[in-house]
Design an enzyme around this catalytic site. Structure first.
Site, mmCIF file in Angstrom:
data_model
loop_
_atom_site.group_PDB
_atom_site.id
_atom_site.type_symbol
_atom_site.label_atom_id
_atom_site.label_comp_id
_atom_site.label_asym_id
_atom_site.label_seq_id
_atom_site.Cartn_x
_atom_site.Cartn_y
_atom_site.Cartn_z
ATOM 1 N N CYS A 40 0.837 -1.197 0.000
ATOM 2 C CA CYS A 40 0.000 0.000 0.000
ATOM 3 C C CYS A 40 0.876 1.253 0.000
ATOM 4 C CB CYS A 40 -0.892 -0.051 1.230
ATOM 5 S SG CYS A 40 -1.246 1.513 1.999
ATOM 6 N N GLU A 41 0.628 2.141 -0.966
ATOM 7 C CA GLU A 41 1.516 3.294 -1.103
ATOM 8 C C GLU A 41 1.260 4.360 -0.038
ATOM 9 O OE1 GLU A 41 0.811 4.595 -5.085
ATOM 10 O OE2 GLU A 41 -0.792 5.975 -4.539
ATOM 11 N N HIS A 42 0.177 4.250 0.696
ATOM 12 C CA HIS A 42 -0.082 5.241 1.749
ATOM 13 C C HIS A 42 0.677 4.928 3.030
ATOM 14 C CE1 HIS A 42 -4.113 5.802 -0.489
ATOM 15 N NE2 HIS A 42 -3.188 6.591 -0.971
ATOM 16 N N HIS A 43 0.919 3.641 3.296
ATOM 17 C CA HIS A 43 1.538 3.256 4.571
ATOM 18 C C HIS A 43 2.767 2.363 4.417
ATOM 19 C CE1 HIS A 43 -2.786 4.071 5.450
ATOM 20 N NE2 HIS A 43 -2.240 4.780 6.421
ATOM 21 N N HIS A 87 -5.773 -5.604 4.201
ATOM 22 C CA HIS A 87 -4.739 -4.569 4.255
ATOM 23 C C HIS A 87 -4.134 -4.528 5.656
ATOM 24 C CE1 HIS A 87 -5.771 -2.332 0.418
ATOM 25 N NE2 HIS A 87 -6.686 -3.282 0.497
ATOM 26 N N CYS A 105 -2.460 -2.271 6.874
ATOM 27 C CA CYS A 105 -2.625 -0.936 7.462
ATOM 28 C C CYS A 105 -3.980 -0.808 8.160
ATOM 29 C CB CYS A 105 -2.417 0.171 6.422
ATOM 30 S SG CYS A 105 -3.498 0.086 5.000
HETATM 31 ZN ZN LIG Z 1 -2.648 1.621 3.667
#
Ligand SMILES: [Zn+2]
Length: 187
Positions: A75-78, A145, A147
């Site tokens: 995941c590119e956000h976390h 996910h 995250c």
């Molecule tokens: Zn994430």
């Protein structure tokens, strides 16, 4: 890929969280992470459209479905993994088909880079549309996910489902329902 930069960054990161990067357990960690990145982000330099080579076969204008293609992406956000299964269905236009393993390989290549699940789903569908010009494509992804499991709302086991339909799967409700029932068939 710039391994030296990755190693420097991991060392800084370890310092940042209050670790001692020189203690025995961590001494080789920056290098391990740099080596791992070559594998986790192997899709960065591969053009997925080139994987799908159209084959000529007998005419087949019914659904071809590959169910339960397992994948792991980041995941590119976390920068945490999301792990799950992709289901890929398409309806060839006449005799233009591809090898089934190629579709699984496209999922793999697109998963091996920083992603969000929505874009992963769309780009699998669009790669197939571009390479095969089929009558229709449907991609469904179910994933957990980390995250969501380890931080934030902390909901282990929650599954995120995304789907993208193109062509006849979008226009024809019966065709879409048939593909969905094939995806659900074994559960
Ligand atoms: Zn994430």
């Amino acid at each position: 890929m710039d391994r030296r930069k990755i190693e420097q960054a991991v060392k800084l990161f370890l310092e940042g969280i209050g670790e001692q990067p020189d203690r025995p357990g961590l001494r080789l960690t920056p290098r391990r992470v740099a080596n791992m990145c070559a594998e986790l982000y192997a899709g960065m330099t591969i053009n997925p459209a080139k994987i799908i080579t159209p084959l000529r076969s007998e005419d087949h204008d019914e659904i071809v479905l590959i169910r339960d293609i397992s994948f792991a992406s980041i995941c590119e956000h976390h920068l945490l993994p999301f792990i799950g299964k992709a289901h890929v269905a398409y309806i060839p236009d006449g005799s233009r088909v591809t090898g089934i393993s190629k579709l699984a390989r496209v999922v793999d290549v697109l998963a091996k880079k920083l992603q969000v699940q929505e874009r992963l789903t769309t780009s699998i569908a669009e790669t197939i549309v571009k390479a095969l010009r089929p009558k229709g494509v449907m991609v469904v992804i179910e994933a957990e996910h980390l995250c969501m499991t380890m931080r934030g709302v902390k909901k282990p086991g929650a599954v995120t489902v995304t789907s993208v339909v193109r062509g006849i799967f979008r226009e024809n409700i019966a065709t879409r329902a048939e593909a969905m029932s094939l995806i659900r068939a074994s559960r």
